[in-house]
Design an enzyme around this catalytic site. Sequence first.
Site, short mmCIF file in Angstrom:
data_model
loop_
_atom_site.label_atom_id
_atom_site.label_comp_id
_atom_site.label_asym_id
_atom_site.label_seq_id
_atom_site.Cartn_x
_atom_site.Cartn_y
_atom_site.Cartn_z
N HIS A 45 0.84 -1.20 0.00
CA HIS A 45 0.00 0.00 0.00
C HIS A 45 0.88 1.26 0.00
O HIS A 45 0.62 2.22 0.73
CB HIS A 45 -0.95 -0.02 1.20
CG HIS A 45 -1.86 -1.21 1.21
ND1 HIS A 45 -3.12 -1.18 0.68
CD2 HIS A 45 -1.65 -2.47 1.63
CE1 HIS A 45 -3.68 -2.38 0.79
NE2 HIS A 45 -2.81 -3.18 1.37
N HIS A 49 -1.69 3.72 -5.00
CA HIS A 49 -1.92 2.29 -4.90
C HIS A 49 -3.41 1.96 -4.89
O HIS A 49 -4.26 2.84 -4.75
CB HIS A 49 -1.25 1.72 -3.65
CG HIS A 49 -1.88 2.18 -2.37
ND1 HIS A 49 -1.59 3.37 -1.77
CD2 HIS A 49 -2.84 1.60 -1.58
CE1 HIS A 49 -2.31 3.52 -0.67
NE2 HIS A 49 -3.09 2.46 -0.54
N ASP A 51 -6.35 -0.70 -3.13
CA ASP A 51 -6.72 -1.66 -2.09
C ASP A 51 -7.70 -2.67 -2.67
O ASP A 51 -8.71 -2.29 -3.28
CB ASP A 51 -7.42 -0.96 -0.92
CG ASP A 51 -6.51 0.00 -0.18
OD1 ASP A 51 -5.30 0.01 -0.44
OD2 ASP A 51 -7.05 0.74 0.68
N HIS A 55 -8.18 -6.75 1.43
CA HIS A 55 -7.46 -5.92 2.39
C HIS A 55 -8.20 -5.89 3.74
O HIS A 55 -7.57 -5.85 4.80
CB HIS A 55 -7.34 -4.50 1.82
CG HIS A 55 -6.60 -3.53 2.66
ND1 HIS A 55 -5.44 -3.84 3.34
CD2 HIS A 55 -6.86 -2.21 2.95
CE1 HIS A 55 -5.01 -2.77 3.99
NE2 HIS A 55 -5.86 -1.78 3.78
N HIS A 161 -14.15 2.22 3.14
CA HIS A 161 -13.51 1.02 2.61
C HIS A 161 -14.47 -0.17 2.66
O HIS A 161 -14.65 -0.89 1.67
CB HIS A 161 -12.27 0.66 3.44
CG HIS A 161 -11.04 1.44 3.11
ND1 HIS A 161 -10.83 2.72 3.53
CD2 HIS A 161 -9.92 1.07 2.41
CE1 HIS A 161 -9.65 3.13 3.12
NE2 HIS A 161 -9.08 2.17 2.43
N GLU A 173 -5.80 5.21 -3.66
CA GLU A 173 -5.35 6.27 -2.77
C GLU A 173 -4.05 6.88 -3.26
O GLU A 173 -3.29 6.24 -3.98
CB GLU A 173 -5.22 5.72 -1.35
CG GLU A 173 -6.56 5.31 -0.76
CD GLU A 173 -6.50 4.43 0.46
OE1 GLU A 173 -7.48 4.45 1.23
OE2 GLU A 173 -5.51 3.69 0.63
#
Length: 220
Positions: A45, A49, A51, A55, A161, A173
């Site tokens: 991360h 990147h 997710d 995650h 998330h 992000e």
Amino acid sequence: MLIDLTHTITSKVPVLPGDPPVVFSHAATLTSDGFRTTALSFSSHTGTHMDAPSHLLLTGSSLDQMPISQFSGRATVLDVSELGPVITEEFLQSRHDAILCADFILLYTGWESRWGSERYLEDAFPVPDENAAKFLASCGLKGLGTDAASVDRLTGPLPVHTALMKSGAVILEALCLKKVRGRKDFLFFAPPMKFQDADGAPVRAFADLRENFEKERRKR
């Protein structure tokens, strides 16, 4: 026109507390070996990147399990830089049409300008509240992105998330969004590194504005 939306990974990139630092080392050099090879050490991360649902979710997919079609589509950038720390469902509803025609919603918070300094990790950037997160999760998005360090607060629960990942979406992000601030309906690509059980991975994100250019040219 292609626009790079990716920060360069260096040994000085901001990392969240508890994450390992970025380390580059010479595995081979031109002087000693006749070729260059760099050994890389960093979190999945790091930098700009993505997710994966895995995650946070026990049964969530990892990036290597997801179809490559998950990582591209139509995108809209919402300018939330003047909203303060909370993005409400009411605000998103006011952009309902732009959101429903997009595969990716990207949030321009202005935090990109802080990249490379300790101020980047100040936890005051705009993030959706719980109701806004549920609304976004109901829109069938492939992904939600931000130019800040997270789509959630850096401490406490992760409702954004969780809501998006339960819908099968990915989270992006630390994007670079200044050059596409306020743009709607452009093609967005963010292919991640592919490695086994990837809970996240750096991406090379970019915008393709050529389709919009062709539309504008035909109008003339």
